[in-house]
Scaffold this active site. Structure first.
Site, PDB file in Angstrom:
ATOM      1  N   HIS A  10       1.659   4.410  -3.140  1.00  0.00           N
ATOM      2  CA  HIS A  10       1.691   5.879  -3.188  1.00  0.00           C
ATOM      3  C   HIS A  10       2.847   6.354  -4.062  1.00  0.00           C
ATOM      4  O   HIS A  10       2.708   7.314  -4.828  1.00  0.00           O
ATOM      5  CB  HIS A  10       1.845   6.445  -1.777  1.00  0.00           C
ATOM      6  CG  HIS A  10       0.611   6.342  -0.935  1.00  0.00           C
ATOM      7  ND1 HIS A  10      -0.605   6.858  -1.319  1.00  0.00           N
ATOM      8  CD2 HIS A  10       0.404   5.775   0.286  1.00  0.00           C
ATOM      9  CE1 HIS A  10      -1.508   6.631  -0.376  1.00  0.00           C
ATOM     10  NE2 HIS A  10      -0.921   5.958   0.605  1.00  0.00           N
ATOM     11  N   ASP A  55      -4.735   1.432  -1.851  1.00  0.00           N
ATOM     12  CA  ASP A  55      -5.335   0.145  -1.473  1.00  0.00           C
ATOM     13  C   ASP A  55      -5.589  -0.712  -2.718  1.00  0.00           C
ATOM     14  O   ASP A  55      -5.286  -1.916  -2.735  1.00  0.00           O
ATOM     15  CB  ASP A  55      -6.654   0.367  -0.734  1.00  0.00           C
ATOM     16  CG  ASP A  55      -6.457   0.757   0.724  1.00  0.00           C
ATOM     17  OD1 ASP A  55      -5.312   0.680   1.208  1.00  0.00           O
ATOM     18  OD2 ASP A  55      -7.448   1.137   1.382  1.00  0.00           O
ATOM     19  N   HIS A  94       0.842  -1.205   0.000  1.00  0.00           N
ATOM     20  CA  HIS A  94       0.000   0.000   0.000  1.00  0.00           C
ATOM     21  C   HIS A  94       0.876   1.254   0.000  1.00  0.00           C
ATOM     22  O   HIS A  94       0.656   2.180  -0.804  1.00  0.00           O
ATOM     23  CB  HIS A  94      -0.915  -0.003   1.229  1.00  0.00           C
ATOM     24  CG  HIS A  94      -1.555   1.322   1.509  1.00  0.00           C
ATOM     25  ND1 HIS A  94      -2.785   1.678   1.011  1.00  0.00           N
ATOM     26  CD2 HIS A  94      -1.121   2.394   2.237  1.00  0.00           C
ATOM     27  CE1 HIS A  94      -3.081   2.900   1.407  1.00  0.00           C
ATOM     28  NE2 HIS A  94      -2.088   3.353   2.157  1.00  0.00           N
ATOM     29  N   GLU A  95       1.876   1.295   0.882  1.00  0.00           N
ATOM     30  CA  GLU A  95       2.733   2.480   0.984  1.00  0.00           C
ATOM     31  C   GLU A  95       3.498   2.722  -0.314  1.00  0.00           C
ATOM     32  O   GLU A  95       3.601   3.861  -0.784  1.00  0.00           O
ATOM     33  CB  GLU A  95       3.710   2.327   2.150  1.00  0.00           C
ATOM     34  CG  GLU A  95       3.063   2.293   3.519  1.00  0.00           C
ATOM     35  CD  GLU A  95       2.280   3.550   3.840  1.00  0.00           C
ATOM     36  OE1 GLU A  95       2.667   4.634   3.357  1.00  0.00           O
ATOM     37  OE2 GLU A  95       1.269   3.455   4.555  1.00  0.00           O
ATOM     38  N   GLU A 122      -5.574   7.350  -0.861  1.00  0.00           N
ATOM     39  CA  GLU A 122      -5.564   6.159  -0.007  1.00  0.00           C
ATOM     40  C   GLU A 122      -6.343   5.013  -0.647  1.00  0.00           C
ATOM     41  O   GLU A 122      -5.901   3.861  -0.630  1.00  0.00           O
ATOM     42  CB  GLU A 122      -6.136   6.489   1.372  1.00  0.00           C
ATOM     43  CG  GLU A 122      -5.263   7.397   2.221  1.00  0.00           C
ATOM     44  CD  GLU A 122      -3.877   6.827   2.444  1.00  0.00           C
ATOM     45  OE1 GLU A 122      -3.768   5.605   2.702  1.00  0.00           O
ATOM     46  OE2 GLU A 122      -2.907   7.595   2.350  1.00  0.00           O
TER      47      GLU A 122
END
Length: 444
Positions: free
Chosen positions: A307, A386, A303-304, A382
């Protein structure tokens, strides 16, 4: 550069706003009171939501009633204290304005230089640095009681605090020293640019701001973070292999992979990355590794890194630079506003640093709008991150890790929509699980 028409507009606006006897002090107090009332009303709505005992539908089967009740109790405790903290902050803010703390502090800074500093340190820049140190020490000191209560009463009550009282105060002292050491030269550069470039200062100040950010990104992991936490290279094993494989899969420029002793201060968990575009660091809290499986930790990092892969960090950085430029450009409208300085007790001087502080108070309503828009964008990012992790095959692991983190951190599991829109940069757990298509299942 701005076209001449825009620069002329800024000049005309500056002249129009410099109105003798204009009640700037009342305006700032009014803005502050309005913001306080708005945030208090939103907090009240949220506090009522936190009294609920029914688990949100999308969390049914995923969390127990006991975990939900604990989360609600923790959030209510923070919310109740938040009302007290907000009221104290409002009283302090009013006192600083009403009792002319800023001009008195400026006078103390000048007296200190006259009494103790060599003649070469006279002038606005030196006085501004002393003022900055004093002002920062004052605001930090005023915040100690509420911070202490939050750490050693609320966090302690719910089992999160791992910090000793000595470490608490040592961190404050370190923070003050670090602020003075780094803040003094940065402030000196800030003021020198404004003094040197006249009405066009904001172009050069903008470039200076970008340079400072790049410097801080480079220096932070080397010189700053080790003062507060111990970073250790992640040990060889399944987790390190999994994270490095994920980084290679995404062509992520991973230079260092660390674990951090977050448990030294708190039982809360997290993981993040930072660094320059060609050299990135990944940092994983020891608490996260202790409480999650390898697959779940990798899912969090998927997930991070989503970004990064989706250029969210780059987009936010670019937006931040435009925001910084617009702030500096607008500051040029107020920097020589004599009526503003006089309204706050500066009848014989116009310190730039004070002007910037007062400008920030005037800008507060506009910044509230910017904050709302940035929250909308952040929540969108976000959801996209995801989805990125899901497309990598981490749907189940990500959902499980989100639930575990929520339960372990006793994070808010339900929120009033107006409160969350104003305050939250992330969607709440039920919203994220619904987007992930999670059907609800107990997570061990």
């Amino acid at each position: 550069m701005l076209p001449f028409s825009s620069k002329d507009m800024l000049g005309r606006l500056a002249a129009m706003l410099d109105i003798p006897m204009f009640p700037w002090k009342r305006l700032v107090i009014g803005f502050s009171a309005a913001q306080y009332l708005l945030e208090s009303s939103l907090s009240y709505r949220q506090h009522q939501k936190l009294k609920g005992t029914k688990i949100p539908k999308s969390l049914e089967g995923a969390v127990t009633q006991e975990d939900f009740d604990k989360s609600q109790a923790y959030s209510r405790a923070k919310s109740s204290f938040g009302f007290i903290k907000g009221f104290i902050g409002q009283i302090e803010n009013f006192a600083v304005i009403y009792y002319d703390v800023l001009p008195n502090l400026w006078a103390v800074a000048g007296l200190f230089l006259t009494s103790y500093a060599p003649a070469m340190f006279s002038g606005e820049i030196s006085q501004s640095i002393v003022f900055f140190v004093l002002f920062n020490a004052l605001t930090t000191t005023m915040g100690i009681p509420t911070s202490y209560y939050s750490t050693f009463v609320i966090e302690e009550q719910f089992g999160f605090n791992k910090q000793t009282k000595s470490l608490f105060f040592i961190d404050i002292i370190k923070g003050q020293v670090l602020t003075a050491v780094l803040g003094a030269p940065i402030l000196a550069g800030f003021l020198k640019i404004i003094q040197s470039f006249g009405g066009d200062f904001f172009y050069y100040l903008w470039v200076f701001g970008i340079t400072v950010q790049a410097f801080m990104i480079t220096v932070y992991p080397i010189a700053i973070q080790p003062l507060f936490n111990k970073l250790s290279p992640l040990e060889e094993g399944e987790l390190k292999t999994g994270v490095e494989a994920l980084a290679r899969r995404l062509n992520f420029p991973l230079k260092h992979l660390y674990s951090i002793d977050g448990s030294k201060r708190s039982a809360h968990s997290n993981a993040y990355f930072y660094g320059l575009p060609w050299s990135k660091y990944i940092v994983i809290y020891d608490t996260l590794m202790q409480k999650s499986s390898t697959e779940e930790v990798v899912a969090v990092l998927a997930h991070e890194l989503g970004h990064w892969s989706l250029s969210h960090t780059t987009k936010l950085f670019v937006i931040a630079q435009f925001h910084m430029f617009y702030i500096f450009a607008l500051f040029s409208v107020f920097i020589n506003n004599r009526s503003l300085y006089r309204a706050f007790g500066f009848n014989h001087s116009q310190p730039i640093i004070v002007g910037f502080i007062l400008f920030g108070d005037i800008l507060a309503p506009m910044d509230t709008v910017v904050k709302l828009l940035m929250n909308v964008l952040s929540r969108k990012f976000e959801y996209e991150a995801d989805e990125f992790a899901v497309n990598l095959g981490y749907s189940t692991e990500l959902a499980k890790s989100l639930i575990k983190l929520q339960v372990q951190n006793l994070a808010t599991m339900d929120a009033d929509w107006m409160y969350s829109s104003y305050h939250y940069t992330h969607p709440i757990l039920p919203e994220r699980l619904a987007a992930l298509g999670w059907k609800g299942e107990k997570v061990e």
